[in-house]
Design a protein around this motif. Structure first.
Motif, mmCIF file in Angstrom:
data_model
loop_
_atom_site.group_PDB
_atom_site.id
_atom_site.type_symbol
_atom_site.label_atom_id
_atom_site.label_comp_id
_atom_site.label_asym_id
_atom_site.label_seq_id
_atom_site.Cartn_x
_atom_site.Cartn_y
_atom_site.Cartn_z
ATOM 1 N N PRO B 237 6.332 0.506 10.072
ATOM 2 C CA PRO B 237 6.383 -0.359 11.258
ATOM 3 C C PRO B 237 7.654 -1.203 11.283
ATOM 4 O O PRO B 237 8.309 -1.345 10.251
ATOM 5 C CB PRO B 237 5.160 -1.263 11.113
ATOM 6 N N PRO B 283 7.921 -4.930 6.539
ATOM 7 C CA PRO B 283 6.531 -5.004 6.060
ATOM 8 C C PRO B 283 6.408 -4.522 4.624
ATOM 9 O O PRO B 283 5.660 -5.103 3.839
ATOM 10 C CB PRO B 283 5.793 -4.064 7.012
ATOM 11 N N GLU B 284 7.187 -3.474 4.260
ATOM 12 C CA GLU B 284 7.035 -2.912 2.921
ATOM 13 C C GLU B 284 7.660 -3.806 1.847
ATOM 14 O O GLU B 284 7.486 -3.574 0.659
ATOM 15 C CB GLU B 284 7.629 -1.498 2.862
ATOM 16 N N SER B 310 -1.739 0.327 3.050
ATOM 17 C CA SER B 310 -2.433 -0.177 4.234
ATOM 18 C C SER B 310 -1.515 -1.174 4.909
ATOM 19 O O SER B 310 -0.665 -1.785 4.260
ATOM 20 C CB SER B 310 -3.730 -0.887 3.837
ATOM 21 N N PHE B 311 -1.689 -1.296 6.207
ATOM 22 C CA PHE B 311 -0.906 -2.304 6.914
ATOM 23 C C PHE B 311 -1.824 -3.435 7.341
ATOM 24 O O PHE B 311 -2.835 -3.200 7.996
ATOM 25 C CB PHE B 311 -0.231 -1.706 8.149
ATOM 26 N N TYR B 313 -2.219 -6.764 9.542
ATOM 27 C CA TYR B 313 -1.642 -7.490 10.674
ATOM 28 C C TYR B 313 -2.092 -8.934 10.561
ATOM 29 O O TYR B 313 -3.291 -9.215 10.550
ATOM 30 C CB TYR B 313 -2.104 -6.872 11.995
ATOM 31 N N VAL B 323 3.477 -8.100 10.105
ATOM 32 C CA VAL B 323 2.814 -6.988 9.431
ATOM 33 C C VAL B 323 3.268 -6.937 7.989
ATOM 34 O O VAL B 323 4.435 -7.169 7.684
ATOM 35 C CB VAL B 323 3.174 -5.648 10.103
ATOM 36 N N GLU B 325 2.834 -4.466 4.359
ATOM 37 C CA GLU B 325 2.275 -3.267 3.753
ATOM 38 C C GLU B 325 1.607 -3.665 2.456
ATOM 39 O O GLU B 325 2.191 -4.384 1.645
ATOM 40 C CB GLU B 325 3.409 -2.263 3.496
#
Ligand SMILES: Nc1ncnc2c1ncn2[C@@H]1O[C@H](COP(=O)(O)OP(=O)(O)OP(=O)(O)O)[C@@H](O)[C@H]1O
Ligand SMILES: [Mg+2]
Lengths: 277, 372, 316
Positions: B237, B283-284, B310-311, B313, B323, B325
């Motif tokens: 994302p 996110p990661e 998994s993400f 939110y 977001v 991860e």
């Protein structure tokens, strides 16, 4: 299916069958009676011919006293040549109008579309004069020229719609391949226009085959009459000879019906295809 | 093979300008991928290189020759279309040889080239089939074969894989990569798909709104996006953004504050009090923890479980979302308040005009969270 | 949806583009201009001339039109033909659209069997020549043969029979109905095609909303095919106002009885070529053709400005 649905569907079919009868009944009646002896034509017009009433006397008369085969070949020549030219020149013009951007293209398209709405018949006086002075009076060439002029606007309109459906990528791929523009038209685009032929045929070819007006004013001898005109004149001449009249009508009807039945699927698909909305 | 040079290229349709001052150099044998949102002008640029669309101003050079006014066939390019654009009324062999007829290639040579391309693309058994009897993947290979037999200086691909299903897309992608290795061809390739772009490209060109935003190697774009647009476009994302403001400057350090993250110090460098910044974190790169130069906090609203990751939110205090991860089997649950931290090199700083500001990592507020 | 055009002409040398345009457009434009547009214009020009018995032509301005509309010898048959033509058109409008819509509606019912058969059969008359159709009906309706009378008697309506084509009061309407019978296939097919183009989901949505087949037809399908109906109407208008073949083949150039079936096409033909009663007059013929041209033009303009504008085309 519930009973109600079945009744409804039955009703629909009844209506459609009734109308179908109304549509083909008269044609059937004429063709049927053309194969009967005179007394049977009047005695029992609704009965199909049987061993006792069968007769080809009307047809013999038509063959003997008219040039029906010449008329057929004239009609065939005029229609086929006109069709070929209408398709060829129409597709070429439609291609240029849709594919190439140039100044005046919109004006030219408008100019060409006048003929869709304004019947060429209204220019008959001048057409006759022109043909006379060009020495083309009473020739099939005159008919063909007029029919091509008459058929072009509609065919350009229809073919433009079809050409626009051909993916742009295809023409561009050909250009990247180094195919010259004329070859792109003849070898890539034209083969893909085959489905359009049926639509063009319904709207421009059928009217040519069936036309009475131009043969009437442009041809004067038996050797240049088309079926429609030839039969019309024959009918006027032998109006009291019912066998001949019915036979002549049938001979005008049957080839068209046969070709229509063979091609009806394509013709109707052509008529209902997206090109005419 | 040849290089490609584009200088001050513009494209106008009436009053709208769809390409603005494009400058791009592509080396011989390089694989360059154009990416960008729909309508940004990728196809237009490609079609101009091909000669299918005219140039409004500027120059295109292929093999050091200006090709602005040359017809497509004279440019030494071959193009592969998203729709395959195979001639439907010709079989595979004819599709491949059709163009060669017009460029003066002898029949024997045509056959040789077709045979070679067919072998390379596993089309040997399909040569007499018509396009309608081929699967999508086979059609696309024929389209590529048609390009190969022309032996072009530059291959142009416009989203060649987007009509294929996911599995086929991966295998054809590998095939294209192999092809590039074998042919050592110059390739310009347009795609929507980031994975395609990252895996295939020597260099990626990110376009937006008719302009080039950044040109660079795939990982350079990922780790050092030149501006907010590229930062947000590359990666999925998308990168999280946090609005920030410089509150004070003391001893060469700028105290930066904003909603949703804990205050932090940056090297002052050229910053002034009152400057607005945007901080970006992928996110990661957000991990659960309490200690880090950057810490964001939010309430978990939704967790998307993909398997290996998994993400989550999360809603920030100002109501906006970000977001993260989450790796592993244990995922945060809804309604939980979570703090996530990122390492200094993973925090991107953009100035008010959206340009990335390079931060010497060493002079961050060395790991201690400064409580507000 | 139409594909975008290629912009290949942008970098084409001018001479090459000109050559291509000449090659592709030349034949069509030349033939069309020479045999369609030029005759129209020349006919209009000729309508401002008159010729004396020796054949010499002289310019008379609008005198031919004054004669046509003012001289009782000319104006009476002209107004008669125009009036008859309007009746001819009115019968078409009142009959062929409702019948065409009804048949198309039935044909497009989901799951109807024998659809192809019905379509083929019902469209058959449209393929035939007007001459043949007209003459066939002439025989069928003739009291001599007695087929029509017999058919009516069979259903108990024998007293209704009359030699319709021979009576001044009914000949025109009968001919109009024959023409409707022949050409109803065109509105039927075009409306049918338009009905098929309505997306299935739209109908499903209406059904989910609780509308029955009839309501769906009148409230959803009909408004969506209105553009087609108006197109068919204007095609009919043009065809009707230059119709000729049917009247000529059934009734001859004199359009009897007592000119009761005379329409503009037959009037034009008589004026131009003459007949048993009068000599042909090309310049007056040209004047009649010119008036017909303006009538058709007027109809087209009315259509474009009054009808076309109000009718919305819906994109799906
Ligand atoms: N013939 C044209 N006339 C006017 N505008 C055009 C024309 N062709 C393209 N455009 C415009 O140019 C812009 C760029 O189009 P282009 O097809 O290059 O986008 P793209 O990046 O390839 O998009 P996508 O990813 O959806 O394929 C678009 O905004 C489009 O509307
Ligand atoms: Mg594109």
């Amino acid at each position: 299916m519930t009973a109600e649905q079945r009744a409804k569907s039955l009703g629909v079919h009844l209506v459609l069958i009734a109308y179908s009868l109304l549509a083909v009944g008269p044609i059937l009646l004429v063709v049927m009676n053309s194969f009967k002896v005179r007394s049977a034509i009047f005695g029992s017009p609704l009965a199909p011919p049987d061993a006792a009433t069968f007769s080809l006397v009307g047809y013999e008369k038509v063959f003997r006293s008219s040039h029906i085969l010449t008329y057929y070949s004239n009609s065939l020549i005029v229609t086929l040549v006109s069709m070929a030219l209408v398709l060829l020149f129409g597709a070429m013009a439609a291609w240029a109008l849709t594919e190439y951007r140039f100044r005046g293209s919109t004006a030219l398209a408008l100019f060409l579309s006048i003929g869709i709405m304004v019947p060429i018949r209204l220019g008959s006086v001048a057409i006759l004069n022109m043909m006379r002075s060009a020495g083309l009076n009473d020739t099939l060439t005159a008919l063909i020229l007029v029919y091509v002029a008459q058929g072009l606007p509609m065919s350009i309109f229809i073919l433009s719609e079809f050409i626009q459906q051909i993916p742009r990528d295809l023409r561009d791929a050909a250009r990247c391949d180094g195919v010259p523009e004329t070859r792109i038209f003849f070898e890539v685009v034209a083969p893909l226009l085959r489905p359009a032929i049926a639509t063009v045929a319904v709207f421009t070819i059928v009217p040519i085959w069936n036309d009475l007006w131009f043969p009437l004013i442009l041809t004067s001898s038996d050797s240049t009459h088309t079926v429609t005109l030839g039969v019309q004149q024959f009918l006027g001449q032998y109006i009291t000879d019912w066998n001949s009249v019915l036979a002549a009508l049938s001979m005008a009807i049957l080839p068209v019906v046969m070709i229509y039945v063979i091609l009806s699927r394509q013709l109707i698909a052509g008529l209902t295809s997206g090109a005419v909305k | 093979m040849a290089n490609l040079r584009i200088e001050h290229l513009n494209k106008r349709y009436g009053a709208t300008t769809v390409l603005k001052d494009i400058n791009l150099g592509i080396e011989d044998g390089e694989f360059v991928v154009l990416v960008g949102p729909s309508g940004c002008g990728k196809s237009t640029l490609l079609r101009m290189i091909a000669g299918l669309d005219g140039v409004s101003s500027g120059d295109i050079h292929i093999a050091e020759r200006c090709v602005n006014t040359l017809a497509p066939a004279a440019r030494g390019i071959a193009m592969v279309f998203q729709s395959y654009a195979l001639y439907p009324h010709m079989n595979v062999r004819k599709n491949m040889t059709f163009g060669l007829k017009f460029t003066g290639v002898a029949p024997a040579e045509r056959e040789r080239r077709v045979a070679e391309a067919a072998r390379m693309l596993r089309l040997v058994d399909l040569l007499d089939r018509y396009p309608r009897d081929l699967s999508g993947g086979q059609r696309q290979r024929v389209a590529i074969g048609r390009a190969i037999v022309r032996q072009p200086a530059v291959f142009l691909f416009d989203e060649p894989l987007s009509n294929l299903d996911a599995a086929l897309r991966v295998s054809t992608r590998v095939e294209i990569a192999n092809l590039h290795r074998v042919l050592k061809a110059t390739i310009v390739y347009v795609t929507h798909d980031q994975v395609e772009a990252m895996t295939l490209a020597d260099r990626i060109v990110v376009m937006n709104n008719g302009r080039i935003e950044q040109v660079g190697k795939p990982l350079d774009l990922y780790y050092e996006p030149a501006n907010l647009f590229v930062a947000g476009f590359i990666g999925s994302p998308a990168m999280n953004f946090f609005d920030a403001k410089v509150e004070t400057i003391e001893g060469g350090r700028a105290r930066v504050a904003g909603a949703g993250f804990l205050n932090l110090d940056l090297p002052a460098a050229s910053l002034k009090v009152g400057d607005t910044l945007t901080l970006g974190v992928r996110p990661e790169h957000l991990v659960r923890g309490v200690n880090g130069p950057f810490a964001a906090e939010g309430i978990v609203e939704l967790v998307e479980r993909l398997g290996e990751a998994s993400f989550a939110y999360l809603r920030r205090v100002d109501g906006r979302m970000f977001v993260a991860e989450v790796r592993g089997r244990r995922t945060p649950s809804r309604g939980e308040t979570v703090t996530l931290v990122a390492a200094a090199p993973d925090v991107h700083v953009f100035d008010a005009s959206g340009i990335r500001v390079a931060m010497p990592i060493a002079s961050w507020s060395d790991g201690a969270i400064v409580q507000s | 949806m139409a594909e975008p055009v290629s912009n290949i002409t942008a970098q084409m040398p001018r001479a090459k583009l000109a050559g291509l345009l000449l090659f592709f457009l030349g034949p069509a434009v030349v033939i069309y201009t020479l045999f369609s547009i030029y005759p129209l214009v020349a006919t209009m020009a000729l309508s401002t001339y008159t010729s004396d018995p020796s054949g010499a032509r002289s310019f008379v301005g609008l005198a031919n039109f004054e004669t046509l509309l003012g001289d009782a010898l000319w104006s009476k048959p002209f107004w008669n033909a125009l009036g008859n033509n309007l009746i001819f058109f009115a019968v078409h409008m009142c009959m062929q659209n409702p019948i065409g819509i009804a048949l198309a509606g039935l044909l497009s019912l989901p799951g109807l069997r024998l659809k192809g058969f019905y379509r083929t059969v019902m469209f058959l008359p449209t393929m035939l020549s007007v001459v043949i159709v007209g003459f066939s009906w002439n025989l069928i309706l003739s009291p001599l043969w007695g087929v029509a009378a017999g058919a009516l008697k069979a259903v108990g309506l024998g007293s209704l029979f009359a030699p319709w084509l021979g009576l001044e009061s009914s000949a025109l309407v009968t001919l109009s109905l024959i023409s409707v019978w022949q050409f109803v296939g065109i509105p039927m097919m075009l409306i049918y095609a338009a009905l098929l183009n309505i997306p299935e989901e739209l109908i499903d949505a209406a059904r989910v909303d609780g509308l029955g087949q009839f309501r769906i037809f009148f409230h959803i399908k009909l408004p969506l095919v209105l553009p087609t109906i108006s197109l068919v109407s204007v095609l009919t208008f043009v065809a009707n106002f230059n119709a000729f073949d049917l009247i000529y083949s059934v009734k001859g150039a004199l359009a009897g009885p007592n000119f009761a079936t005379d329409i503009l096409g037959t009037f034009f033909y008589r004026t131009f070529f003459g007949n048993q009663l009068q000599l042909g007059n090309p310049t007056m013929g040209a004047a009649v053709a010119t008036v017909m041209f303006f009538i058709i033009l007027l109809g087209l303009c009315l259509y474009l400005f009054l009808v076309q504008r109000r009718i919305r085309r819906y994109a799906f």
